[in-house]
Design a protein around this motif. Sequence first.
Motif, short mmCIF file in Angstrom:
data_model
loop_
_atom_site.label_atom_id
_atom_site.label_comp_id
_atom_site.label_asym_id
_atom_site.label_seq_id
_atom_site.Cartn_x
_atom_site.Cartn_y
_atom_site.Cartn_z
N CYS A 63 0.83 -1.20 0.00
CA CYS A 63 0.00 0.00 0.00
C CYS A 63 0.86 1.26 0.00
O CYS A 63 2.08 1.20 0.14
N ASP A 64 0.18 2.37 -0.15
CA ASP A 64 0.83 3.67 -0.13
C ASP A 64 1.55 3.86 1.20
O ASP A 64 0.96 3.64 2.26
N PRO A 65 2.82 4.25 1.21
CA PRO A 65 3.56 4.38 2.47
C PRO A 65 2.99 5.44 3.41
O PRO A 65 3.20 5.38 4.61
N ARG A 66 2.23 6.38 2.87
CA ARG A 66 1.63 7.40 3.73
C ARG A 66 0.35 6.91 4.39
O ARG A 66 -0.17 7.56 5.29
N GLU A 67 -0.16 5.78 3.93
CA GLU A 67 -1.42 5.24 4.45
C GLU A 67 -1.13 4.17 5.50
O GLU A 67 -0.40 3.23 5.26
N ARG A 68 -1.70 4.33 6.66
CA ARG A 68 -1.53 3.35 7.74
C ARG A 68 -2.64 2.31 7.62
O ARG A 68 -3.83 2.64 7.66
N VAL A 69 -2.27 1.04 7.47
CA VAL A 69 -3.24 -0.03 7.30
C VAL A 69 -2.97 -1.13 8.33
O VAL A 69 -1.85 -1.56 8.51
#
Length: 79
Positions: A63-69
């Motif tokens: 996922c996008d590194p700025r998005e916390r999942v």
Amino acid sequence: MKTDPVDLTLFLAQSVVDQPSLVRASRRGPTVIVRVGPGEEGRLIGRQGRVIQAIRTLVRAACDPRERVNVDLDAPRKP
């Protein structure tokens, strides 16, 4: 290319369990909730939690590194 964490989690979880048609994944905020068929929780968790931890690692990496999942298992609670 951006990867959808729900689709990736669903694909990985279906690859691990015996009944892939019963696997469901949904998103609640930053958390992807995975629900599996009855008795399949152990297969998704794995020994000492290694399988679910590997799924979490792969989803976070894709996922996008700025998005916390986060990825959690929605297991029924025992009374």
